[in-house]
Design a protein around this motif. Structure first.
Motif, short mmCIF file in Angstrom:
data_model
loop_
_atom_site.label_atom_id
_atom_site.label_comp_id
_atom_site.label_asym_id
_atom_site.label_seq_id
_atom_site.Cartn_x
_atom_site.Cartn_y
_atom_site.Cartn_z
N HIS A 260 0.83 -1.20 0.00
CA HIS A 260 0.00 0.00 0.00
C HIS A 260 0.87 1.26 0.00
O HIS A 260 1.87 1.33 0.74
CB HIS A 260 -0.92 0.02 1.22
CG HIS A 260 -1.98 -1.04 1.17
ND1 HIS A 260 -3.17 -0.87 0.47
CD2 HIS A 260 -2.03 -2.28 1.69
CE1 HIS A 260 -3.89 -1.97 0.59
NE2 HIS A 260 -3.24 -2.84 1.32
N ASP A 261 0.46 2.25 -0.81
CA ASP A 261 1.16 3.53 -0.81
C ASP A 261 0.96 4.21 0.54
O ASP A 261 -0.12 4.16 1.13
CB ASP A 261 0.60 4.43 -1.94
CG ASP A 261 1.52 5.61 -2.24
OD1 ASP A 261 2.13 5.61 -3.33
OD2 ASP A 261 1.62 6.52 -1.39
N ASN B 199 5.26 6.53 -13.37
CA ASN B 199 6.01 7.76 -13.63
C ASN B 199 7.44 7.40 -14.01
O ASN B 199 8.06 6.56 -13.37
CB ASN B 199 6.00 8.66 -12.38
CG ASN B 199 4.64 9.24 -12.11
OD1 ASN B 199 3.97 9.70 -13.02
ND2 ASN B 199 4.20 9.23 -10.86
N GLU C 35 9.45 10.21 -8.13
CA GLU C 35 10.20 10.60 -6.92
C GLU C 35 11.11 9.50 -6.41
O GLU C 35 12.17 9.79 -5.85
CB GLU C 35 9.23 11.00 -5.80
CG GLU C 35 8.59 12.36 -6.07
CD GLU C 35 7.59 12.76 -4.99
OE1 GLU C 35 7.45 12.00 -4.01
OE2 GLU C 35 6.98 13.82 -5.15
N VAL C 36 10.67 8.26 -6.54
CA VAL C 36 11.47 7.16 -5.99
C VAL C 36 12.17 6.44 -7.15
O VAL C 36 11.51 5.94 -8.07
CB VAL C 36 10.59 6.16 -5.19
CG1 VAL C 36 11.44 5.02 -4.65
CG2 VAL C 36 9.87 6.88 -4.05
N HIS D 129 8.34 1.42 -10.40
CA HIS D 129 7.10 1.00 -9.76
C HIS D 129 5.92 1.46 -10.60
O HIS D 129 6.00 2.45 -11.32
CB HIS D 129 6.98 1.60 -8.35
CG HIS D 129 7.16 3.08 -8.28
ND1 HIS D 129 8.40 3.67 -8.32
CD2 HIS D 129 6.27 4.10 -8.21
CE1 HIS D 129 8.26 4.99 -8.25
NE2 HIS D 129 6.98 5.27 -8.20
N HIS E 176 1.73 2.37 -10.00
CA HIS E 176 0.66 2.64 -9.03
C HIS E 176 -0.60 1.97 -9.56
O HIS E 176 -0.94 2.14 -10.73
CB HIS E 176 0.37 4.14 -8.92
CG HIS E 176 1.53 4.99 -8.54
ND1 HIS E 176 1.59 5.66 -7.33
CD2 HIS E 176 2.67 5.32 -9.19
CE1 HIS E 176 2.71 6.37 -7.26
NE2 HIS E 176 3.39 6.18 -8.38
P1 5GP Z 1 6.39 8.37 -7.75
O1 5GP Z 1 6.14 9.83 -7.66
O2 5GP Z 1 7.87 8.05 -7.67
O3 5GP Z 1 5.72 7.74 -8.94
O4 5GP Z 1 5.66 7.71 -6.52
C1 5GP Z 1 6.27 7.41 -5.33
C2 5GP Z 1 5.19 6.95 -4.36
O5 5GP Z 1 5.82 6.33 -3.27
C3 5GP Z 1 4.33 8.09 -3.78
O6 5GP Z 1 2.96 7.85 -4.10
C4 5GP Z 1 4.60 8.02 -2.28
O7 5GP Z 1 3.44 8.30 -1.49
C5 5GP Z 1 5.10 6.61 -2.09
N1 5GP Z 1 6.03 6.44 -0.98
C6 5GP Z 1 7.13 7.20 -0.71
N2 5GP Z 1 7.77 6.74 0.38
C7 5GP Z 1 7.07 5.65 0.79
C8 5GP Z 1 7.26 4.72 1.87
O8 5GP Z 1 8.19 4.81 2.67
N3 5GP Z 1 6.35 3.72 1.98
C9 5GP Z 1 5.31 3.58 1.10
N4 5GP Z 1 4.47 2.57 1.31
N5 5GP Z 1 5.10 4.43 0.08
C10 5GP Z 1 5.98 5.45 -0.08
#
Ligand code: 5GP
Length: 125
Positions: free
Chosen positions: A38-39, A97, A105-106, A110, A112
């Motif tokens: 889960h996010d 993304n 961001e990460v 991944h 969603h």
């Molecule tokens: P991005 O912007 O890279 O596509 O999405 C990164 C997602 O990772 C975001 O929706 C954010 O809420 C989620 N996220 C960031 N840090 C953590 C974490 O420590 N645990 C979980 N479960 N989700 C995270």
């Protein structure tokens, strides 16, 4: 801050730490190819992240370097997540993304899986 879609994999990114069990997550599915959890900041009633087990920065990286088995295993897991939450009939959104323009961001590939309510337009203009 948004990350590059390609380049050297950072083994200290947050999802790598989750894969190694150094940071907890609310696990949905785990198998040889993927982990789904889960996010932490859900944007819909169902908001699950699906990540490959291997070290891939983004889809740009994954789609070039991952084996056919890794790619198949990953996407089958994403489909299984949606089915687990009964999302096939009402529908859902799968977002990946990739790189700076997307706001990724990460820096671990991944997707969603978002659902559980009508999600509105794909992009806000
Ligand atoms: P991005 O912007 O890279 O596509 O999405 C990164 C997602 O990772 C975001 O929706 C954010 O809420 C989620 N996220 C960031 N840090 C953590 C974490 O420590 N645990 C979980 N479960 N989700 C995270």
């Amino acid at each position: 801050m948004a990350v590059s879609g390609i380049g050297k994999y950072d083994p200290n990114n947050i999802f790598a730490k989750i894969l190694r069990g150094e940071i907890p997550c609310k696990k949905v599915i785990e198998n040889d190819w993927a982990l789904a959890f889960h996010d932490i900041a859900p944007k819909a009633p169902v908001h699950v992240l699906v990540i490959p087990k291997g070290p891939y920065v983004s889809f740009a990286d994954f789609s070039q370097r991952a084996s056919d088995k890794e790619i198949a295993g990953f996407f089958k897991t994403a489909g299984d997540v949606a089915r687990m939450f009964d999302l096939d009939a009402p529908g859902y959104r799968m977002i990946g993304n990739v790189g700076p323009d997307s706001g990724q961001e990460v820096p671990h590939f991944h997707v969603h899986i978002l659902g559980g309510r009508p999600l509105g337009p794909m992009l806000v203009e």
